[in-house]
Design a protein around this motif. Structure first.
Motif, PDB file in Angstrom:
ATOM      1  N   TRP A  47       0.813  -1.216   0.000  1.00  0.00           N
ATOM      2  CA  TRP A  47       0.000   0.000   0.000  1.00  0.00           C
ATOM      3  C   TRP A  47       0.843   1.261   0.000  1.00  0.00           C
ATOM      4  O   TRP A  47       0.324   2.350  -0.082  1.00  0.00           O
ATOM      5  CB  TRP A  47      -0.932   0.003   1.199  1.00  0.00           C
ATOM      6  N   GLY A  48       2.147   1.148   0.153  1.00  0.00           N
ATOM      7  CA  GLY A  48       3.012   2.323   0.149  1.00  0.00           C
ATOM      8  C   GLY A  48       3.804   2.449   1.431  1.00  0.00           C
ATOM      9  O   GLY A  48       4.997   2.163   1.447  1.00  0.00           O
ATOM     10  N   PRO A  49       3.180   2.879   2.532  1.00  0.00           N
ATOM     11  CA  PRO A  49       3.938   2.956   3.782  1.00  0.00           C
ATOM     12  C   PRO A  49       4.407   1.568   4.210  1.00  0.00           C
ATOM     13  O   PRO A  49       3.882   0.553   3.748  1.00  0.00           O
ATOM     14  CB  PRO A  49       2.924   3.502   4.786  1.00  0.00           C
ATOM     15  N   THR A  50       5.382   1.529   5.104  1.00  0.00           N
ATOM     16  CA  THR A  50       5.932   0.249   5.529  1.00  0.00           C
ATOM     17  C   THR A  50       4.846  -0.662   6.100  1.00  0.00           C
ATOM     18  O   THR A  50       4.734  -1.817   5.722  1.00  0.00           O
ATOM     19  CB  THR A  50       7.045   0.475   6.567  1.00  0.00           C
ATOM     20  N   TYR A  51       4.027  -0.141   7.010  1.00  0.00           N
ATOM     21  CA  TYR A  51       2.909  -0.901   7.575  1.00  0.00           C
ATOM     22  C   TYR A  51       1.686  -0.003   7.675  1.00  0.00           C
ATOM     23  O   TYR A  51       1.805   1.164   8.029  1.00  0.00           O
ATOM     24  CB  TYR A  51       3.222  -1.413   8.989  1.00  0.00           C
ATOM     25  N   HIS A  73       0.184   8.378   0.121  1.00  0.00           N
ATOM     26  CA  HIS A  73       1.600   8.009   0.243  1.00  0.00           C
ATOM     27  C   HIS A  73       2.404   8.536  -0.951  1.00  0.00           C
ATOM     28  O   HIS A  73       3.487   9.105  -0.770  1.00  0.00           O
ATOM     29  CB  HIS A  73       1.748   6.495   0.353  1.00  0.00           C
ATOM     30  N   ARG A  74       1.873   8.364  -2.162  1.00  0.00           N
ATOM     31  CA  ARG A  74       2.573   8.872  -3.352  1.00  0.00           C
ATOM     32  C   ARG A  74       2.754  10.387  -3.269  1.00  0.00           C
ATOM     33  O   ARG A  74       3.818  10.916  -3.578  1.00  0.00           O
ATOM     34  CB  ARG A  74       1.806   8.506  -4.623  1.00  0.00           C
ATOM     35  N   CYS A  75       1.724  11.090  -2.825  1.00  0.00           N
ATOM     36  CA  CYS A  75       1.789  12.544  -2.695  1.00  0.00           C
ATOM     37  C   CYS A  75       2.829  12.952  -1.654  1.00  0.00           C
ATOM     38  O   CYS A  75       3.624  13.870  -1.875  1.00  0.00           O
ATOM     39  CB  CYS A  75       0.411  13.085  -2.318  1.00  0.00           C
ATOM     40  N   ARG A  76       2.835  12.258  -0.532  1.00  0.00           N
ATOM     41  CA  ARG A  76       3.773  12.582   0.547  1.00  0.00           C
ATOM     42  C   ARG A  76       5.217  12.368   0.108  1.00  0.00           C
ATOM     43  O   ARG A  76       6.089  13.210   0.344  1.00  0.00           O
ATOM     44  CB  ARG A  76       3.451  11.721   1.774  1.00  0.00           C
TER      45      ARG A  76
END
Length: 129
Positions: A47-51, A73-76
């Protein structure tokens, strides 16, 4: 012979009625939530972030919640990277705000709340830096 065929048809028709009713009453595969709902979250980092240990939605589906998590996550990451990135743009027409909960040198935890009218997507995540 005719009588046996009519009887067999009547028995089959009676047996089929409950099956039709239960199929109609079955929930859809990804229903739109009308109240707050918790969504299943995979244990991998797809999903992007680690967890992402927790995801809850209100007035949207879990699939929409997942899409918002990925887009945020992509934006961040695009606006400052994994460690210091912040997203100030709308994602999937949701306005999001992030609250960093705790951090150490190698990771941090955060809670993100995204809103679009009455619809809400709320999740927590852990990001390794």
């Amino acid at each position: 012979m005719f009588r046996a065929a009519v009887l067999a048809a009547a028995v089959l028709a009676t047996a089929a009625v409950p099956a039709v009713g239960s199929a109609r009453d079955a929930p859809a595969a990804d229903p739109v939530a009308t109240a707050a709902a918790s969504c299943k979250v995979p244990t991998d980092d797809a999903w992007g972030p680690t967890y992402v240990p927790q995801l809850s939605v209100r007035k949207v589906s879990c699939a929409t919640g997942k899409a918002v998590v990925k887009a945020y996550h992509r934006c961040r990451v695009a606006n400052g990277g994994r460690k210091n990135g912040t997203c100030t743009h709308k994602v999937k027409r949701f306005r999001c705000r992030e609250q960093r909960l705790s951090s150490i040198k190698t990771q941090f935890d955060a809670k993100v709340t995204c809103a679009r009218g009455a619809a809400r997507v709320t999740y927590t995540y852990t990001q390794y830096t």
